[in-house]
Enzyme design. Structure first.
Site, PDB file in Angstrom:
ATOM      1  CG  ASP A 110      36.035  17.941  31.664  1.00  0.00           C
ATOM      2  OD1 ASP A 110      35.398  18.375  32.694  1.00  0.00           O
ATOM      3  OD2 ASP A 110      36.697  18.445  30.825  1.00  0.00           O
ATOM      4  CG  ASP A 114      39.645  27.232  28.712  1.00  0.00           C
ATOM      5  OD1 ASP A 114      39.907  26.749  29.772  1.00  0.00           O
ATOM      6  OD2 ASP A 114      38.675  28.175  28.508  1.00  0.00           O
TER       7      ASP A 114
HETATM    8  C1  BGC Z   1      45.429  21.827  30.186  1.00  0.00           C
HETATM    9  C2  BGC Z   1      46.552  21.770  31.128  1.00  0.00           C
HETATM   10  C3  BGC Z   1      46.619  22.948  32.143  1.00  0.00           C
HETATM   11  C4  BGC Z   1      45.269  23.289  32.749  1.00  0.00           C
HETATM   12  C5  BGC Z   1      45.485  24.326  33.655  1.00  0.00           C
HETATM   13  C6  BGC Z   1      44.035  22.330  31.065  1.00  0.00           C
HETATM   14  O1  BGC Z   1      43.309  22.675  30.110  1.00  0.00           O
HETATM   15  O2  BGC Z   1      45.027  20.862  29.578  1.00  0.00           O
HETATM   16  O3  BGC Z   1      47.755  21.568  30.514  1.00  0.00           O
HETATM   17  O4  BGC Z   1      47.854  22.747  33.055  1.00  0.00           O
HETATM   18  O5  BGC Z   1      44.371  23.586  31.747  1.00  0.00           O
HETATM   19  O6  BGC Z   1      45.468  25.787  32.740  1.00  0.00           O
END
Ligand code: BGC
Length: 590
Positions: A304, A528
């Site tokens: 992103d 998320d």
């Molecule tokens: C989070 C991370 C996480 C990743 C995978 C992201 O949205 O900020 O901390 O490791 O997702 O789940």
């Protein structure tokens, strides 16, 4: 993350001793023994040894008639020698006898062709090489038959001691690191998946390991949203699994997730020096360890980040101060450039940069400028485009892979579907068409012509009873698009824990032209973002796009968010979501 931004637009040759004992680490060309008419072969067996263990690279050359399937046999000279796990063939061992059968994808071996397979092994005392190999039961003599069979002309190909073409010398990377290789299964994710009823149906799929903060490099035993294993632990586990590739997500830029709150990180916008010295440098040092040279290490670079500099800076509706700041101070561009240069310099490391998704940069106003921004970053901080193996789209997002009932060129009663509320003048209806077009664009502005795209299909399956079975009614463009679309979100700008979503295509290599692989980068079942505010020490904020009661903003057309309730902070395990993803999987789970 994953906001919608419509508005803001790798021989030494050693002689074989009579006793058949070899010095470790060399390459062997086998002696001539009996030969059978149609099968002729040579085998090169190269090992890289360390105390107690070794990696063997075995190159089989077909010097006879074409084969549609094959099995290689050999005998370890020493009873301590064991195949621990192998790749590019189905390996088995009985006593000292080892067999490797072709996989479904590499059974065909034309005359003169080679195939390279390998395994990690164990030994004690000494690790001598096998002295004889058989192919389909015939001993490989390594040369032309004395009396060539009439049907098979003597091979015109070079002698078997020439280096195998499919196994690149050190520093030369393969074109597609996913091809012909088995992916590392993260045991931490596997355990979480198997904690949910039915999870074992999918828990052996490779998912990416997110290095989402400095502490994750060495492992963070007490974290709520990350496992205890660090980068080295995962690489060691990958070797033990006999994996061909392992996937990491590099995710810790200064001022991370500048246009949203759910995945803000630990580094402030001015922390580029820390990003380099405390984050990228230590990761690069571990990935460069020769112990891991047999693995293809894949890095997904900074989800992103760069598209935000195009669509969420001032001048764009929804622009943020943080995006302006990290654009102005060069944190994202220089951080990504540094990561690419440092990691790309390692011979067995492959970088894929995040390139958003169609529902973000599929509009003309965002498409070209985002490609240019990716090029700027790929050539920043001493990097060149050669550090880029490819790009990934749809990371952690929910956009459908293919919309079978809508084409962007469709019209309803003379009106283009682009005019529908859902498509809203976008140039693409799905991720596959977008990924292929964006790849062409990237090549046209100077990226290497062999770049490949990845598509995150972890959560874009959209199966279950709500899945349309045909096109929508031709009353209007809206009835047609809304009735026929596979993506059942309320709005394409919704990105958090989407209700109704399912697991998508299972990870696999070279599924379509220009696509290196379908991958599961977002580990299914990890949140998320939290649906209400949850205090934490990870820098994670509360983004109302994860709140199912929020009625939205300009970025999602002021619609409900479509998020699941009771979600934990981003990255934390969310079993209810995993359950739903399995129930709505497409292709369905059996
Ligand atoms: C989070 C991370 C996480 C990743 C995978 C992201 O949205 O900020 O901390 O490791 O997702 O789940």
């Amino acid at each position: 993350m994953n906001l919608w931004r419509r508005l803001s637009g790798r021989s030494r040759t050693l002689a074989l001793t009579s006793a058949g004992v070899l010095v470790a680490g060399g390459l062997v060309t086998l002696p001539v023994t009996a030969a059978q008419a149609a099968t002729q072969c040579s085998v090169d067996y190269v090992t890289s040894d360390w105390p107690g263990g070794f990696t063997a690279t075995v190159t089989i050359k077909n010097l006879g008639d074409p084969l549609s399937s094959w099995n290689l046999g050999f005998t370890f000279p020493n009873s301590s020698q064991k195949v621990v796990n192998g790749w590019s063939a189905l390996w088995s061992q009985s006593g000292q006898n080892v067999t490797a059968r072709n996989e479904s994808y590499n059974g065909s071996l034309p005359s003169g062709a080679t195939t390279t397979i390998g395994f990690n092994g164990a030994w004690s005392g000494s690790n001598p090489k096998p002295t004889s190999f058989t192919l389909n039961g015939t001993v490989c003599t390594g040369g032309s038959p004395t009396t060539p069979p009439p049907s098979s002309p003597p091979p015109s190909s070079p002698p078997p001691s020439s280096p195998p073409p499919s196994s690149p010398p050190p520093g030369q990377k393969v074109d597609n690191p996913y091809a012909g290789a088995r992916g590392y299964v993260n045991p931490e994710w596997k355990a979480k998946a198997e904690s949910v009823t039915g999870g074992s149906r999918v828990s052996n799929n490779p998912t990416a390991v997110w290095i989402d903060r400095i502490a994750a490099i060495n492992g963070t035993p007490n974290s709520s949203s990350n496992g205890a294993m660090g980068v080295r632990d995962h690489l060691n586990a990958a070797l033990a699994q006999g994996a061909g590739y392992i996937q990491f997500v590099i995710y810790n830029l200064p001022g991370r997730d500048c246009a949203a709150l759910a995945s803000n990180g630990e580094l402030g916008p001015d922390d580029l020096p820390r990003y380099k010295s405390e984050y990228i440098d230590p990761i690069a040092a571990i990935q460069a360890d020769p112990k891991y040279a047999s693995l293809r290490i894949i890095n997904i670079i900074e989800i992103d980040s760069l598209p935000n500099l195009v669509t969420n800076t001032s001048g764009n509706a929804g622009g943020t101060v943080m995006c302006d700041t990290v654009k102005a101070n060069g944190a994202y561009v220089n951080g990504v450039g540094y990561a690419l240069a440092k990691l790309g310099a390692i011979g067995n490391v492959y970088n894929y940069i995040d390139a958003a998704h169609h529902g973000w940069i599929g509009w003309d106003s965002n498409f070209g400028p985002t490609a240019d921004m990716l090029k700027t970053a790929a050539t920043a901080s001493g990097s060149t485009v050669r550090n880029v193996t490819g790009f990934i789209v749809n990371t952690a997002n929910y956009s459908a892979l293919k919309e079978p009932y809508i084409k962007i060129t469709d019209t309803v009663n003379g009106t283009t579907v682009r005019q529908s509320k859902w498509i809203d003048w976008n140039q693409y209806v799905d991720e596959l068409s977008f990924a292929q077009a964006f790849r062409n664009k990237l090549v046209s502005i100077g990226f290497e012509s062999n770049i490949g795209m990845l598509i995150d299909t972890s959560r874009n399956g959209w199966g279950g009873s709500a899945r349309p079975t045909g096109p929508g009614a031709t009353t209007s463009v809206d009835t047609y698009v809304n009735g026929g679309r596979i993506d059942r979100r309320i709005h394409a700008g919704n990105w958090c824990n989407q209700a109704g979503a399912g697991l998508g295509e299972r990870p696999r290599a070279t599924p379509e032209a220009g696509i290196d692989a379908y991958v599961w980068v977002k580990p299914p079942g990890e949140s998320d973002g939290s649906s209400t505010e949850i205090p934490n020490n990870e820098g994670k904020g509360f983004d109302r796009m994860c709140d199912p009661t929020y009625t939205g903003n300009a970025r999602n057309g002021n619609n409900l968010t479509g998020a699941l309730p009771n979600a934990p902070i981003s990255g934390a395990w969310f079993p209810a979501q995993f359950q739903e993803l399995m129930a709505n999987a497409y292709p369905p789970l059996s």
